[in-house]
Design an enzyme around this catalytic site. Structure first.
Site, PDB file in Angstrom:
ATOM      1  N   GLU A  30       4.857  -3.417  11.529  1.00  0.00           N
ATOM      2  CA  GLU A  30       6.305  -3.281  11.702  1.00  0.00           C
ATOM      3  C   GLU A  30       6.723  -3.196  13.170  1.00  0.00           C
ATOM      4  O   GLU A  30       7.794  -3.648  13.559  1.00  0.00           O
ATOM      5  CB  GLU A  30       6.799  -2.028  10.969  1.00  0.00           C
TER       6      GLU A  30
ATOM      7  N   SER B  48       0.816  -1.217   0.000  1.00  0.00           N
ATOM      8  CA  SER B  48       0.000   0.000   0.000  1.00  0.00           C
ATOM      9  C   SER B  48       0.848   1.264   0.000  1.00  0.00           C
ATOM     10  O   SER B  48       0.553   2.227  -0.724  1.00  0.00           O
ATOM     11  CB  SER B  48      -0.949  -0.002   1.208  1.00  0.00           C
TER      12      SER B  48
ATOM     13  N   ASP C  97       4.113  12.109  13.287  1.00  0.00           N
ATOM     14  CA  ASP C  97       4.061  10.720  12.847  1.00  0.00           C
ATOM     15  C   ASP C  97       3.612   9.805  13.986  1.00  0.00           C
ATOM     16  O   ASP C  97       2.873   8.837  13.779  1.00  0.00           O
ATOM     17  CB  ASP C  97       5.441  10.290  12.330  1.00  0.00           C
TER      18      ASP C  97
ATOM     19  N   LYS D 240       7.714   4.953  16.700  1.00  0.00           N
ATOM     20  CA  LYS D 240       6.295   5.334  16.736  1.00  0.00           C
ATOM     21  C   LYS D 240       5.392   4.134  16.481  1.00  0.00           C
ATOM     22  O   LYS D 240       4.254   4.086  16.959  1.00  0.00           O
ATOM     23  CB  LYS D 240       6.024   6.474  15.755  1.00  0.00           C
TER      24      LYS D 240
ATOM     25  N   LYS E  74       9.782   1.646   7.617  1.00  0.00           N
ATOM     26  CA  LYS E  74       9.719   2.106   9.006  1.00  0.00           C
ATOM     27  C   LYS E  74       9.842   0.915   9.949  1.00  0.00           C
ATOM     28  O   LYS E  74       8.919   0.581  10.687  1.00  0.00           O
ATOM     29  CB  LYS E  74       8.420   2.880   9.245  1.00  0.00           C
TER      30      LYS E  74
ATOM     31  N   GLY F 214       6.714  10.402   7.906  1.00  0.00           N
ATOM     32  CA  GLY F 214       5.390  10.999   7.843  1.00  0.00           C
ATOM     33  C   GLY F 214       5.299  12.306   8.611  1.00  0.00           C
ATOM     34  O   GLY F 214       6.306  12.997   8.759  1.00  0.00           O
TER      35      GLY F 214
ATOM     36  N   SER G  57      -4.072   2.856  11.002  1.00  0.00           N
ATOM     37  CA  SER G  57      -2.809   2.380  11.545  1.00  0.00           C
ATOM     38  C   SER G  57      -2.837   0.873  11.791  1.00  0.00           C
ATOM     39  O   SER G  57      -3.559   0.383  12.657  1.00  0.00           O
ATOM     40  CB  SER G  57      -2.480   3.105  12.860  1.00  0.00           C
ATOM     41  N   ARG G  58      -2.013   0.136  11.057  1.00  0.00           N
ATOM     42  CA  ARG G  58      -1.970  -1.312  11.235  1.00  0.00           C
ATOM     43  C   ARG G  58      -1.338  -1.693  12.580  1.00  0.00           C
ATOM     44  O   ARG G  58      -1.672  -2.728  13.157  1.00  0.00           O
ATOM     45  CB  ARG G  58      -1.219  -1.962  10.069  1.00  0.00           C
ATOM     46  N   ASN G  59      -0.411  -0.860  13.089  1.00  0.00           N
ATOM     47  CA  ASN G  59       0.208  -1.147  14.376  1.00  0.00           C
ATOM     48  C   ASN G  59      -0.782  -0.950  15.525  1.00  0.00           C
ATOM     49  O   ASN G  59      -0.834  -1.751  16.458  1.00  0.00           O
ATOM     50  CB  ASN G  59       1.447  -0.274  14.571  1.00  0.00           C
TER      51      ASN G  59
END
Length: 330
Positions: free
Chosen positions: A283, A13, A246, A193, A108, A138, A256-258
């Site tokens: 990540e 993505s 960021d 982050k 990242k 970011g 946000s996948r995290n």
């Protein structure tokens, strides 16, 4: 470096979002994707079948390849945008020297097994000169780039002219760009982050409210500053967008996948089940182990990082760990 030949490595993505940014300023960009079916699909249908499928590309722009050496041979400025866990495999067949290339990392994360950020990994494995390296940070979610929502990037590089060249390749009416010389600081901040976003997600999954989240992010900002200052003791303003901005977007955004990963952990998912259920890489999970080891070497105070590590790698109860963490926040 003016009007360089640009290469983009990655098919996810964020890579697709970067390709959209580049398409506004370049007629054609070399774009590496992992496999032939994906390459053929994008060429035929003009969009990525798996990520940000709403983004359509002009046929003239699409110069796709699955040959990593061809991309590096044909390009002067190369943007790396694959998850850190795949970087080593992606570059394993690379034989093209990097002497005359400017490499920009949009990654990242930490390279697993090497416990290094991308700049350190490339220096060790490919003898990359830091003068020929830059970082894209970011706050900027790929999904909002796809929607043409106003977004901001920071380009960090030791060479200001090269940083400006990268900025010229990416900027548009929807993408505003700041420049920085703090390469190590921005790169480590972009790793940290993600860890703090996992913490925010865990807190949300456990039922903590907005008041707690605000205190958590405030403490995370100070923790990020302590760690980056130990690693690279230069003058920086941690409230700048590349750091605080960021952190906030990754900690709070529904994209946000995290945060999503952390939320699942807080709700009771095991680490393995959360990873399997997610379609994209978090990540921060992989970074937590590496940065925690670094934290012990630096002997820096980092209670949030330590809490996330206990939950993800020591299999401690999120509820109990966050109860103890809460007593340390202020």
């Amino acid at each position: 470096m003016s009007q360089p030949k640009v290469g983009l490595v990655g098919g996810g993505s964020w890579s697709t979002a970067i390709a959209k940014m580049l398409s506004r300023n370049h007629e054609s960009v070399f774009w590496w994707v992992r496999n032939e079916p994906t390459r053929e699909y994008i060429l035929k249908n003009r969009h990525n079948p798996n990520y940000l499928s709403s983004v359509e590309f002009n046929q003239k722009f699409l110069n796709l390849t699955t040959d990593i050496n061809r991309l590096f041979s044909e390009s002067e400025l190369i943007i790396l945008s694959v998850p850190s866990i795949y970087l080593e495999d992606c570059l394993k067949d690379l034989t093209v020297p990097l002497d005359d290339k400017f490499i920009v990392s949009a990654i990242k994360g930490i390279v697993p097994g090497h416990y290094k950020i991308v700049s350190e990994y490339l220096k060790d494995q490919f003898d990359l000169d830091y003068e020929n390296y830059g970082v894209i940070s970011g706050p900027c979610h790929a999904e909002e780039v796809a929607l043409d929502r106003l977004s901001y990037l920071t380009i960090a590089a030791q060479n200001k002219e090269k940083a400006k060249t990268v900025a010229d390749c990416l900027k548009s009416q929807f993408i505003k760009i700041n420049l920085s010389e703090d390469v190590l600081g921005t790169e480590y901040a972009s790793v940290l982050k993600n860890i703090y976003a996992i913490a925010a997600g865990i807190a949300h999954g456990l039922g903590y409210g907005d008041n707690y989240q605000a205190v958590l992010m405030s403490n995370a900002t100070r923790e990020m500053n302590r760690i980056t200052q130990h690693i690279s003791p230069v003058k920086r303003d941690v409230t700048d967008s590349a750091y605080l901005g960021d952190l906030l977007v990754t900690g709070y955004s529904s994209f946000s996948r995290n945060r999503m990963f952390g939320n699942m952990i807080g709700k009771g998912y095991t680490v393995k089940s959360a990873i399997l259920e997610m379609s994209m890489v978090a990540e921060g999970y992989y970074a937590t182990k590496s940065v925690y080891q670094l934290k012990k070497v630096l002997e820096v105070k980092a209670p949030i990082l330590s809490a996330v590590h206990k939950i993800l790698y020591d299999e401690k109860s999120p509820k109990k760990v966050f109860k103890r963490l809460s007593a340390k926040l202020n």
